[in-house]
Write a protein that holds these residues in place. Sequence first.
Motif, PDB file in Angstrom:
ATOM      1  N   CYS A 136       1.087  -1.117  -0.025  1.00  0.00           N
ATOM      2  CA  CYS A 136      -0.149  -0.054   0.141  1.00  0.00           C
ATOM      3  C   CYS A 136       0.897   1.217  -0.211  1.00  0.00           C
ATOM      4  CB  CYS A 136      -0.975   0.191   1.387  1.00  0.00           C
ATOM      5  SG  CYS A 136      -2.324  -1.206   1.070  1.00  0.00           S
ATOM      6  N   HIS A 178      -6.768   0.195   4.525  1.00  0.00           N
ATOM      7  CA  HIS A 178      -7.618  -0.440   3.574  1.00  0.00           C
ATOM      8  C   HIS A 178      -8.973  -0.364   3.278  1.00  0.00           C
ATOM      9  CE1 HIS A 178      -3.624  -1.813   4.286  1.00  0.00           C
ATOM     10  NE2 HIS A 178      -3.838  -2.455   5.252  1.00  0.00           N
ATOM     11  N   CYS A 227      -4.956   1.605  -2.980  1.00  0.00           N
ATOM     12  CA  CYS A 227      -4.796   0.804  -1.840  1.00  0.00           C
ATOM     13  C   CYS A 227      -4.519  -0.392  -2.343  1.00  0.00           C
ATOM     14  CB  CYS A 227      -5.919   0.740  -0.798  1.00  0.00           C
ATOM     15  SG  CYS A 227      -6.018  -0.677   0.269  1.00  0.00           S
ATOM     16  N   VAL A 232      -4.555  -3.533  -1.389  1.00  0.00           N
ATOM     17  CA  VAL A 232      -5.506  -4.630  -0.712  1.00  0.00           C
ATOM     18  C   VAL A 232      -6.908  -4.407  -1.671  1.00  0.00           C
ATOM     19  CG1 VAL A 232      -6.859  -5.153   0.989  1.00  0.00           C
ATOM     20  CG2 VAL A 232      -4.691  -4.794   1.796  1.00  0.00           C
TER      21      VAL A 232
HETATM   22 ZN    ZN Z   1      -4.119  -0.376   1.890  1.00  0.00          ZN
END
Ligand code: ZN
Length: 385
Positions: A344, A351, A357, A359
């Motif tokens: 990230c 997240h 991001c 994720v």
């Molecule tokens: Zn993240």
Amino acid sequence: MAKKKRKLRATFRKGHDSRTRRNDLTRRLGDAAEEDAAAGERISGKGRLSRKRTLAGGEVVEDAAGEAVLPAIDRDACLRGRVLRVQGLVSRVEAEDRQVYRCATRQLLKQLATDLRHVVAAGDDVWFRPETTGGTGERREGVIERVEPRYGVLSRTSRQRQQLIAVNVDQVLIVTSAAEPRLKPNLIDRYLVTCERTGIRPVIVINKVDLIEPADLMPLVGVYAQLGYRVALASAGSGLGIGPLRAMLAGKRTAFTGQSGVGKSSLLNAIDPGLGLRVNAVSAESQKGRHTTTTAELFPIETAGGERGFVIDTPGIRQFSLWGVVPEEVAGFFRDLRPYVSQCRYPDCTHTHEDPCAVKDAVADGWIDARRYESYLQIHAGDSA
Ligand code: ZN
Ligand code: GDP
């Protein structure tokens, strides 16, 4: 990724070391005297960094980190045992011949105890000095002289102090039901987070599969299996899957957790029909001392081939979802999110709302199961299940 690996290895090493020691009973007993001298080194696993120290109550062996502090004991005069339950100052200890002793604790051990290291906890492997009182109404009593190093610690923080619930726990069975009550994957995820935090191996058990079409569960089972979690389907009602569960408990100390009504008691009774009787007998006996409800109790369970296992039960364990987990840690306890966290852009990325991001990108690209990510969001936000 590097970070993840290091973390995992540390956890494994800890469990692995203690398991080797524990399974090595014959050698231990044979070379008792020799091993006593080497005990500090073996236990710390840090080579020759141990040192001896004398306290008022006797000599102790301590490693450099001050982690493993073991009193020297006279092994000829002591028996090995396992703590089934601690109630106030008295521990119920089962010796290797399965006789149960009521034990007090040697003063020296109390001196060694700190906030983090309770004197004795349910599940402890101990050495104790038996004292048979003889005469009519013979009682088996003793004094715990030494507590072996622990692994698999279930603890809870209460008013800033760590409270040990049970130790030397090999696995946690997360019991859910396919229906009645309906399956709640989010709740499974919560229990998994807690298991990841403690480092104790979880097994997901989906009970009551007689009420549904098992094929319908496969997508969900697949998600967990891909993450390396063991999933077992069972029906206490029809007997399906009971044999494999019984085998899973053999030789292990297993905590059962899961919301009420999913069939934990029914499963245990199907696995060992004698267990229900023993549990009831003990809870009737201990009605008087109900103030210690958070301490766990180990119940021996008969499994295949005469090898016993132990089931750890306490109302506290049953509701252990999210003990002591803080929001910033949650992503690290999701095996599927963890590999992306370090990618990230923002070091303190939650997240949730950040853009970009890694994720969220992984969810969008289908690398992370969207439902698991939903669970993450809920757990991170601290919502109740
Ligand atoms: Zn993240
Ligand atoms: P616990 O609260 O988790 O210990 O759950 P119980 O063992 O008390 O079971 C709750 C209810 O679910 C009881 O009415 C059981 O008879 C029922 N039950 C348990 N296992 C099964 C199962 O495999 N199939 C079905 N149909 N019912 C079950």
